[in-house]
Scaffold this motif. Structure first.
Motif, PDB file in Angstrom:
ATOM      1  N   UNK A 171       0.845  -1.198   0.000  1.00  0.00           N
ATOM      2  CA  UNK A 171       0.000   0.000   0.000  1.00  0.00           C
ATOM      3  C   UNK A 171       0.876   1.243   0.000  1.00  0.00           C
ATOM      4  N   UNK A 172       0.285   2.374  -0.370  1.00  0.00           N
ATOM      5  CA  UNK A 172       1.072   3.597  -0.520  1.00  0.00           C
ATOM      6  C   UNK A 172       1.623   4.111   0.797  1.00  0.00           C
ATOM      7  N   UNK A 173       0.797   4.058   1.850  1.00  0.00           N
ATOM      8  CA  UNK A 173       1.205   4.589   3.152  1.00  0.00           C
ATOM      9  C   UNK A 173       0.565   3.784   4.266  1.00  0.00           C
ATOM     10  N   UNK A 174       1.073   3.993   5.468  1.00  0.00           N
ATOM     11  CA  UNK A 174       0.429   3.472   6.673  1.00  0.00           C
ATOM     12  C   UNK A 174      -0.892   4.231   6.860  1.00  0.00           C
ATOM     13  N   UNK A 175      -1.908   3.534   7.350  1.00  0.00           N
ATOM     14  CA  UNK A 175      -3.215   4.180   7.474  1.00  0.00           C
ATOM     15  C   UNK A 175      -3.882   3.853   8.804  1.00  0.00           C
ATOM     16  N   UNK A 176      -4.711   4.778   9.270  1.00  0.00           N
ATOM     17  CA  UNK A 176      -5.626   4.513  10.369  1.00  0.00           C
ATOM     18  C   UNK A 176      -6.944   4.029   9.774  1.00  0.00           C
ATOM     19  N   UNK A 177      -7.617   3.123  10.480  1.00  0.00           N
ATOM     20  CA  UNK A 177      -8.912   2.596  10.011  1.00  0.00           C
ATOM     21  C   UNK A 177      -8.811   2.065   8.582  1.00  0.00           C
ATOM     22  N   UNK A 178      -7.755   1.315   8.316  1.00  0.00           N
ATOM     23  CA  UNK A 178      -7.483   0.829   6.960  1.00  0.00           C
ATOM     24  C   UNK A 178      -8.666   0.023   6.416  1.00  0.00           C
ATOM     25  N   UNK A 179      -9.024   0.310   5.151  1.00  0.00           N
ATOM     26  CA  UNK A 179     -10.079  -0.425   4.480  1.00  0.00           C
ATOM     27  C   UNK A 179     -11.485  -0.077   4.901  1.00  0.00           C
ATOM     28  N   UNK A 180     -11.635   1.048   5.633  1.00  0.00           N
ATOM     29  CA  UNK A 180     -12.962   1.490   6.064  1.00  0.00           C
ATOM     30  C   UNK A 180     -13.247   2.870   5.483  1.00  0.00           C
ATOM     31  N   UNK A 181     -14.488   3.347   5.565  1.00  0.00           N
ATOM     32  CA  UNK A 181     -14.798   4.710   5.084  1.00  0.00           C
ATOM     33  C   UNK A 181     -14.025   5.788   5.837  1.00  0.00           C
ATOM     34  N   UNK A 182     -13.555   5.471   7.061  1.00  0.00           N
ATOM     35  CA  UNK A 182     -12.806   6.453   7.865  1.00  0.00           C
ATOM     36  C   UNK A 182     -11.299   6.355   7.641  1.00  0.00           C
ATOM     37  N   UNK A 183     -10.874   5.628   6.604  1.00  0.00           N
ATOM     38  CA  UNK A 183      -9.446   5.434   6.347  1.00  0.00           C
ATOM     39  C   UNK A 183      -8.714   6.767   6.211  1.00  0.00           C
ATOM     40  N   UNK A 184      -7.551   6.857   6.876  1.00  0.00           N
ATOM     41  CA  UNK A 184      -6.741   8.083   6.829  1.00  0.00           C
ATOM     42  C   UNK A 184      -5.270   7.694   6.706  1.00  0.00           C
ATOM     43  N   UNK A 185      -4.646   8.096   5.597  1.00  0.00           N
ATOM     44  CA  UNK A 185      -3.226   7.799   5.398  1.00  0.00           C
ATOM     45  C   UNK A 185      -2.356   8.765   6.206  1.00  0.00           C
ATOM     46  N   UNK A 186      -1.211   8.249   6.670  1.00  0.00           N
ATOM     47  CA  UNK A 186      -0.304   9.032   7.504  1.00  0.00           C
ATOM     48  C   UNK A 186       1.010   9.267   6.773  1.00  0.00           C
ATOM     49  N   UNK A 187       1.468  10.530   6.761  1.00  0.00           N
ATOM     50  CA  UNK A 187       2.759  10.859   6.142  1.00  0.00           C
ATOM     51  C   UNK A 187       3.921  10.656   7.111  1.00  0.00           C
ATOM     52  N   UNK A 188       3.669  10.955   8.387  1.00  0.00           N
ATOM     53  CA  UNK A 188       4.716  10.834   9.404  1.00  0.00           C
ATOM     54  C   UNK A 188       4.115  10.288  10.682  1.00  0.00           C
ATOM     55  N   UNK A 189       4.975   9.663  11.500  1.00  0.00           N
ATOM     56  CA  UNK A 189       4.554   9.131  12.795  1.00  0.00           C
ATOM     57  C   UNK A 189       5.662   9.342  13.814  1.00  0.00           C
TER      58      UNK A 189
END
Length: 222
Positions: A171-189
């Protein structure tokens, strides 16, 4: 790769069973061959085949016989199935077979790998996570397990003093709520945020969890 070899064994008419650590060693050879042949082609295209040397190293990984992973297998191997089967867990890709995945404590060949790098070799190591072994008296004995490749890579990076740990993903980036409507990709952690999101279940053991854990380990160890 190791999951595919396990399936081949089960489908064999003669039911020839090889220990899991032997199958992992086989995958190291397979992966090494594929990377070496592709790398050779790319270096030739760039005219660097005479300047760059590369080598696959058979890599042993020390594990603790008391690691709790032996009592609770979590490492997905092989193909994903649409429905639950015996010995499988649900992952982002579907239901997959699981095997023990103890934490890597030491890469035995780290000195040889570091020396080869100093001699300008591109080293291919820890294929399939490395061959899990235990020290029994003075001997190294193979273990029925599969080491996570990201954790093994982080351990090797720590031992050789690497500057960068780069992990490729599907996948392009690490994500919160992966694969759900609330999915949010993260640039930095940050490390603290990564730990927080892991506790909240955003990075499951069967998908992004080991990669995040490896990154944290790499940063914490210098």
């Amino acid at each position: 790769q190791v999951g595919a070899l396990m399936l081949q064994q089960e489908a064999s008419v003669d039911q020839i069973k090889m220990p899991l650590e032997i199958l992992v060693a086989e995958t190291q050879g397979q992966i090494g061959f594929m990377i070496e042949s592709t790398l050779d082609e790319e270096l030739m295209k760039k005219g660097l085949d005479k300047e760059k040397l590369f080598l696959t190293v058979l890599t042993y990984v020390k594990v603790d016989p008391k690691d709790p992973a032996f009592k609770k297998p979590t490492k997905p191997v092989g193909p994903a199935y649409p429905e639950s089967r015996s010995g499988t867990i649900k992952t982002a890709k579907g239901w997959r077979r699981v095997v023990p995945s103890p934490k890597p404590q030491k890469i035995y060949q780290w000195r040889e790998i570091k020396r080869l790098m100093e001699d300008n070799f591109i080293v291919i190591a820890c294929g399939g996570g490395g061959i899990p072994v235990m020290k029994i008296e003075k001997n190294l004995e193979g273990v029925e397990a599969v080491i996570d490749k990201d954790l093994a890579s982080a351990k090797l990076a720590e031992q050789i003093g690497a500057d960068i740990l780069l992990i490729a993903t599907d996948v392009e980036k690490v994500a919160l709520n992966f694969g759900t409507p609330e999915e949010k990709f993260l640039d930095q952690l940050t490390i603290s945020d990564a730990k927080k999101y892991m506790r909240e279940g955003h990075f499951p053991p069967g998908s992004m969890g080991p990669k995040i854990e490896a990154a944290i380990q790499f940063l914490k160890n210098g």
